[in-house]
Design a protein around this motif. Sequence first.
Motif, PDB file in Angstrom:
ATOM      1  N   ILE A  41      51.288  38.443  39.922  1.00 52.33           N
ATOM      2  CA  ILE A  41      51.841  39.958  40.211  1.00 52.33           C
ATOM      3  C   ILE A  41      50.601  40.886  40.314  1.00 52.33           C
ATOM      4  CG2 ILE A  41      53.731  41.767  39.292  1.00 52.33           C
ATOM      5  CD1 ILE A  41      54.902  39.583  37.704  1.00 52.33           C
ATOM      6  N   ARG A  42      50.398  41.692  39.349  1.00 55.27           N
ATOM      7  CA  ARG A  42      49.162  42.495  39.431  1.00 55.27           C
ATOM      8  C   ARG A  42      47.918  41.951  38.829  1.00 55.27           C
ATOM      9  NH1 ARG A  42      50.755  48.590  38.503  1.00 55.27           N
ATOM     10  NH2 ARG A  42      49.818  48.156  36.522  1.00 55.27           N
ATOM     11  N   ASP A  43      48.371  41.230  37.756  1.00 53.53           N
ATOM     12  CA  ASP A  43      46.982  40.529  37.082  1.00 53.53           C
ATOM     13  C   ASP A  43      46.349  39.520  37.709  1.00 53.53           C
ATOM     14  OD1 ASP A  43      47.912  42.492  35.205  1.00 53.53           O
ATOM     15  OD2 ASP A  43      49.189  41.191  33.930  1.00 53.53           O
ATOM     16  N   MET A  44      45.088  39.233  36.951  1.00 49.30           N
ATOM     17  CA  MET A  44      44.294  38.175  37.739  1.00 49.30           C
ATOM     18  C   MET A  44      43.791  37.314  36.416  1.00 49.30           C
ATOM     19  SD  MET A  44      42.357  39.419  41.040  1.00 49.30           S
ATOM     20  CE  MET A  44      41.944  37.916  41.380  1.00 49.30           C
ATOM     21  N   GLY A  59      49.258  50.456  33.822  1.00 48.79           N
ATOM     22  CA  GLY A  59      49.770  51.974  34.492  1.00 48.79           C
ATOM     23  C   GLY A  59      50.255  51.818  35.633  1.00 48.79           C
ATOM     24  N   LEU A  60      50.963  52.851  36.178  1.00 44.02           N
ATOM     25  CA  LEU A  60      51.683  52.999  37.434  1.00 44.02           C
ATOM     26  C   LEU A  60      50.704  52.689  38.655  1.00 44.02           C
ATOM     27  CD1 LEU A  60      54.293  55.572  36.661  1.00 44.02           C
ATOM     28  CD2 LEU A  60      54.745  53.196  36.833  1.00 44.02           C
ATOM     29  N   THR A  61      49.461  53.538  38.521  1.00 40.42           N
ATOM     30  CA  THR A  61      48.650  53.237  39.581  1.00 40.42           C
ATOM     31  C   THR A  61      47.553  52.042  39.343  1.00 40.42           C
ATOM     32  OG1 THR A  61      47.075  54.512  38.290  1.00 40.42           O
ATOM     33  CG2 THR A  61      48.628  55.827  39.567  1.00 40.42           C
ATOM     34  N   GLY A  62      47.596  51.441  38.521  1.00 39.12           N
ATOM     35  CA  GLY A  62      46.651  50.217  38.301  1.00 39.12           C
ATOM     36  C   GLY A  62      45.235  50.369  38.133  1.00 39.12           C
TER      37      GLY A  62
END
Length: 124
Positions: A41-44, A59-62
């Motif tokens: 997803i967003r993580d690595m 957070g929302l903005t990353g």
Amino acid sequence: MIDFQNSALFKLTVVDNKTGSDLCSPILVDGEKIIASFKAIRDMVIFTDKRIISVNVQGLTGTKKDFTTLPYSKVQAFSVETAGTFDLDCELDLFFTGLGKVRFEFKGSFDIKTLSRLIGSYVL
């Protein structure tokens, strides 16, 4: 990203090492090389020749990120499960001193044997 209580992680997909390098280059030590990079997803998760770096995008903005280092020197044992006919995912379990088991699940036809051989060369 890594749930150290339940040793769970989202299924990882291979991404190019430039993506991992762009994200982690400020925290790499001199001479440290990225072996493989994965995204969930967003993580690595980035495997280097010295450690595993888990990047939790928050957070929302990353813009806020948590970098967790898992050094190979703290691995006591590891286990690999290859993909099968119906179960196409493969898994890597690492058992860390003082932390316990951390499981990485990889989507699709990732070559887990090569990664296992590399980890073995750093751990054994």
